[in-house]
Design an enzyme around this catalytic site. Structure first.
Site, PDB file in Angstrom:
ATOM      1  N   TRP A   1     -18.548  -7.778  -0.915  1.00 36.96           N
ATOM      2  CA  TRP A   1     -17.269  -7.236  -0.463  1.00 36.96           C
ATOM      3  C   TRP A   1     -16.313  -8.335  -0.005  1.00 36.96           C
ATOM      4  CZ3 TRP A   1     -18.983  -2.246   2.620  1.00 36.96           C
ATOM      5  CH2 TRP A   1     -19.570  -1.358   1.710  1.00 36.96           C
TER       6      TRP A   1
ATOM      7  N   HIS B   1     -17.226  11.430   3.384  1.00 37.96           N
ATOM      8  CA  HIS B   1     -15.981  11.121   2.683  1.00 37.96           C
ATOM      9  C   HIS B   1     -15.153  12.370   2.409  1.00 37.96           C
ATOM     10  CE1 HIS B   1     -18.646   7.697   1.861  1.00 37.96           C
ATOM     11  NE2 HIS B   1     -17.542   6.989   1.911  1.00 37.96           N
TER      12      HIS B   1
ATOM     13  N   ARG C   1      -8.486   4.925   0.140  1.00 32.20           N
ATOM     14  CA  ARG C   1      -9.185   3.967   1.000  1.00 32.20           C
ATOM     15  C   ARG C   1      -9.025   2.568   0.417  1.00 32.20           C
ATOM     16  NH1 ARG C   1     -11.016   1.484   5.372  1.00 32.20           N
ATOM     17  NH2 ARG C   1     -13.172   0.790   5.287  1.00 32.20           N
TER      18      ARG C   1
ATOM     19  N   ARG D   1       0.820  -1.224   0.000  1.00 27.81           N
ATOM     20  CA  ARG D   1       0.000   0.000   0.000  1.00 27.81           C
ATOM     21  C   ARG D   1       0.859   1.282   0.000  1.00 27.81           C
ATOM     22  NH1 ARG D   1      -3.795  -0.345   4.909  1.00 27.81           N
ATOM     23  NH2 ARG D   1      -2.008  -1.472   5.779  1.00 27.81           N
TER      24      ARG D   1
ATOM     25  N   TRP E   1       1.330   3.367  -2.358  1.00 29.60           N
ATOM     26  CA  TRP E   1       0.590   4.442  -3.042  1.00 29.60           C
ATOM     27  C   TRP E   1      -0.298   5.181  -2.044  1.00 29.60           C
ATOM     28  CZ3 TRP E   1      -4.743   4.914  -4.116  1.00 29.60           C
ATOM     29  CH2 TRP E   1      -5.103   5.735  -5.189  1.00 29.60           C
TER      30      TRP E   1
END
Length: 770
Positions: free
Chosen positions: A568, A701, A522, A18, A20
């Site tokens: 999900w 958000h 996220r 992760r 990025w």
């Protein structure tokens, strides 16, 4: 022999660890500046391109990398910058780019919604009459030239003009043809001409909207658009790429004046195979076959796919064969080699992005030189899949028989809503316009630190439990102080609303580093449904009962619904999804009953993913929605009539499924309406909804604090068509990603709006109608 090559459609942006995400969040936090961010992102781009090159990919995609979202990139490239962001022309600055995605104190963010029926969110482009689209910078050209400097002659990737317009908002349907042909196509022509001049050979034009319900008039516009694009850059070859389902009108598709066509032979397998058999394929076009699943993590059954390729080869003779994943690999984690903690049978059966590229190379070799050239790989692959399919831990004795014997009564509440409403009003006396939140509160640095210490063994179970209880008590106090009416415990024990429950149900496994991008920075770690899903023991009762003991106000129990648990997760591929959905619904039913038994009288079963899973073709909607409704009702129908069932849904176009939402028979539903700027209300202006509803009135958000008047405007429009006696007030989603100051200040303003409304409406609403 016809050439056989491999291609990739897109590579995960986030990095194997992760990286990025971490660079982005460091920039947003002011820890690095823009120059440092761009340098770090450049290093990642080079690493990703080199990885694909080393894996043997012939056509490596360039331009699929983004600082937030590829649709937002396209909007920015074409100057689709809403006026509220005060863009003055030219290339779009990072500040403006991120403001469009996340909002700022002066402007609300652009709407965010799901990318087709995936778990990825994109930023919705906005057309405004005052804004003339223009090419601000040629992003694919920059990506192509950068890759060339690193010794990679890449395949630039563009979101096609038809799909871009389909995914956008701010125009009337009667403007579609002009916007496509007179506004967007000239900009695409300019991009392609410059790519041709720079020496690009192929350009991938992503048009996933061509697997949706495209009408004949639209096909005529698409034909005109691509005729112009191929004419504008005659030496450039265009690959028109579809994915996520089969092509809607295959004969129209293969007649388009492009040089190659990409078909999904995983998620659109049946429809595309039927079309290939019935209509063939042009001998002068390249056929790009999505033969590796880009959306799930199971190993490809190589022998089966090689046989499939041979069957297709016996029917069609394209100019060239390309083998590739079914879609961009951004939907799967980066590298399965890191997953050393899984059961051996399961670990041997999964493939992430890098492993999928290895599979691609094996298939290409076998397709070129025959299966004997890859016999060892085939045997190893077959053995690994067989070991997993036969593993005993995948089966729960008696579960399937129990589900087969369910009756219609198991899917029905004992009383209709009109009667339940009165009973619930007596059990849960609440004011007009009751206020609540969706469930989670900020996962602060302290919360994350405590979890890390507990997982690392630095904290005992008792220390961690004590911390969670203290944090829960603190937030119960905050909620009481600011005046919320129905409280939540805050979910501090949960990293993710699906992963938490998957840890406590039989049939699930979780990865150590199986992260994928959800939206922006996220990232989520979808669990794996490896076998039959079954209830083991209560999962949320302890936390809910403790929170309720701290207050006289009602505290909601918080669960994640069956459709979201499926959508999900990475789902097993050997059972119908409808059967898996019932298994999860039945497991959640036992949890709902356990909560009710311990005195929790308001229980929320969230289904934020219900709309996103809607099939891309309308003909398939009915079966999907019936399945989603059935599993939800199985989970929630056994409670007493005075137990109030809530649910929550996220960003979606709900007017398509209002009847299904009603059929859930939830007592209260909360739905996002902030980023769509209240457009959801149109659904209720056109169709009647008769049960409790809370429209999410501010965007969680975005880091901005909402103004009271913004929230009031959304509510006021809604109250023209929704009864005040059934109206709840809440944010649009959970508050896990926000900080404490933003959260409290935003909720205080939301509650002030509710108080104003009570003063306005109390004199006109009689007690009997509340």
């Amino acid at each position: 022999m016809t050439a056989i090559r491999t291609g990739n459609l897109g590579y995960p942006r986030i990095g194997s660890n992760r990286e990025w995400k971490k660079h982005l969040e460091s920039y947003w936090a002011g820890k690095i500046d823009e120059t440092q961010l761009k340098e770090q992102m450049k290093k990642l781009r080079r690493q990703y391109l080199k990885t694909q090159q080393e894996k043997g990919v012939d056509w490596v995609p360039v331009g699929d990398f983004t600082f937030y979202d590829h649709v937002l990139d396209t909007a920015a490239m074409f100057g689709l910058i809403p006026k509220r962001f005060a863009h003055t022309g030219g290339p779009v600055s990072l500040d403006t780019y991120f403001a469009m995605a996340r909002g700022n104190q002066g402007a609300v963010a652009c709407e965010m919604t799901k990318w087709f029926n995936t778990n990825y969110h994109y930023i919705v482009p906005e057309f405004e009459p005052e804004i003339t689209p223009l090419l601000t910078e040629n992003k694919p050209l920059k990506a192509f030239e950068e890759a060339k400097q690193w010794g990679i002659k890449g395949k630039p990737v563009l979101l096609g003009p038809f799909t871009l317009l389909k995914l956008s908002k701010g125009y009337d349907s009667n403007q579609f043809a002009d916007l496509l042909l007179e506004t967007l196509v000239p900009l695409y022509e300019q991009v392609l001409k410059e790519l041709e001049t720079a020496g690009a050979e192929w350009v991938q034009m992503d048009e996933p909207s061509l697997v949706t319900d495209v009408n004949p008039k639209e096909w005529s516009w698409i034909d005109r658009a691509y005729s112009r694009l191929t004419t504008a850059a005659p030496r450039l070859r265009l690959l028109l790429q579809t994915y996520f389902d089969s092509a809607t009108a295959y004969p129209s598709l293969i007649r388009l004046p492009v040089h190659g066509i990409g078909l999904d032979l995983v998620h659109g397998k049946k429809g595309n195979l039927d079309s290939l058999q019935a209509h063939g394929f042009p001998a002068d076009k390249t056929l790009a076959l999505g033969i590796i699943d880009g959306r799930n993590i199971w190993k490809t059954p190589l022998a089966e796919q090689l046989k499939l390729l041979e069957q297709i080869q016996s029917r069609v003779k394209p100019a060239e064969w390309w083998l590739q994943p079914s879609c961009s690999l951004l939907h799967v984690p980066v590298e399965a080699a890191q997953e050393t903690g899984l059961r051996p049978e399961l670990a041997g059966a999964i493939a992430f992005a890098n492993e999928k590229l290895d599979e691609l190379a094996v298939l290409a070799k076998g397709f070129k030189h025959g299966k004997t050239s890859i016999s060892d790989s085939l045997q190893e692959n077959t053995d690994a899949i067989k070991r997993f399919r036969n593993a005993s831990f995948r089966h729960v004795s008696g579960l399937r028989e129990t589900l087969a014997n369910l009756s219609s009564e198991d899917f029905q509440r004992s009383h209709p809503f009109s009667e339940r409403k009165q009973l619930q009003a007596e059990s849960h006396p609440l004011p007009l316009f009751p206020t609540t939140t969706i469930g989670s509160f900020p996962q602060s640095a302290d919360v994350r630190r405590a979890r890390r210490k507990w997982r690392a063994g630095e904290w005992s179970e008792e220390q961690y439990e004590s911390f969670l209880r203290d944090e829960t008590a603190r937030w119960i106090g905050i909620q009481e102080e600011i005046g919320l009416d129905v409280l939540v415990h805050g979910e501090f024990e949960r990293t993710d609303m699906v992963e938490y429950f998957s840890d406590k149900l039989d049939g699930y496994s979780k990865t150590a580093n199986g992260w994928v991008q959800s939206y922006g920075s996220r990232c989520v770690k979808p669990p794996i449904i490896h076998g039959d899903v079954a209830f083991l023991s209560p999962m949320t009762v302890k936390e809910s009962v403790y929170a309720q003991s701290l207050t006289d106000k009602k505290v909601k129990g918080m669960l994640t619904g069956p459709t979201t648990m499926i959508r999900w997760s990475f789902v097993r591929d050997d059972l119908p999804v409808s059967e898996i959905s019932l298994q999860i619904g039945y497991a959640l039913r036992k949890e709902v009953e356990a909560l009710e038994k311990e005195g929790i009288g308001i229980i929320q079963v969230d289904e934020p993913a219900l709309r996103e899973g809607l099939p891309l073709k309308q003909i398939d909607w009915k079966a999907y929605l019936e399945q989603a409704v059935q599993s939800f009702r199985l989970a929630t129908s056994s409670v007493q009539p005075d137990t109030q069932i809530h649910t929550h849904m996220c960003y979606s176009e709900f007017h398509d499924i209002i009847e299904a939402i009603q059929a859930l028979d939830a007592d209260v539903i909360s739905i996002e309406s902030s980023r769509s700027h209240g457009e959801l209300v149109r659904s209720f202006e056109e169709k009647t909804y008769t049960q409790g509803i809370g429209l999410g009135i501010y965007d969680i958000h975005s880091p901005r604090i909402p103004e009271e008047e913004e929230m009031a405007r959304t509510i006021e429009r809604a109250l023209r068509v929704l009864p005040p006696s059934l109206f709840w007030i809440n944010p649009d989603c959970g508050l896990k990603t926000r900080n404490e100051k933003e959260t409290v200040e935003s909720l205080v303003r939301m509650i002030q709006v509710a108080h104003r409304l009570r003063e306005q409406w109390n004199e006109t609403i009689t007690p009997a109608s509340r």
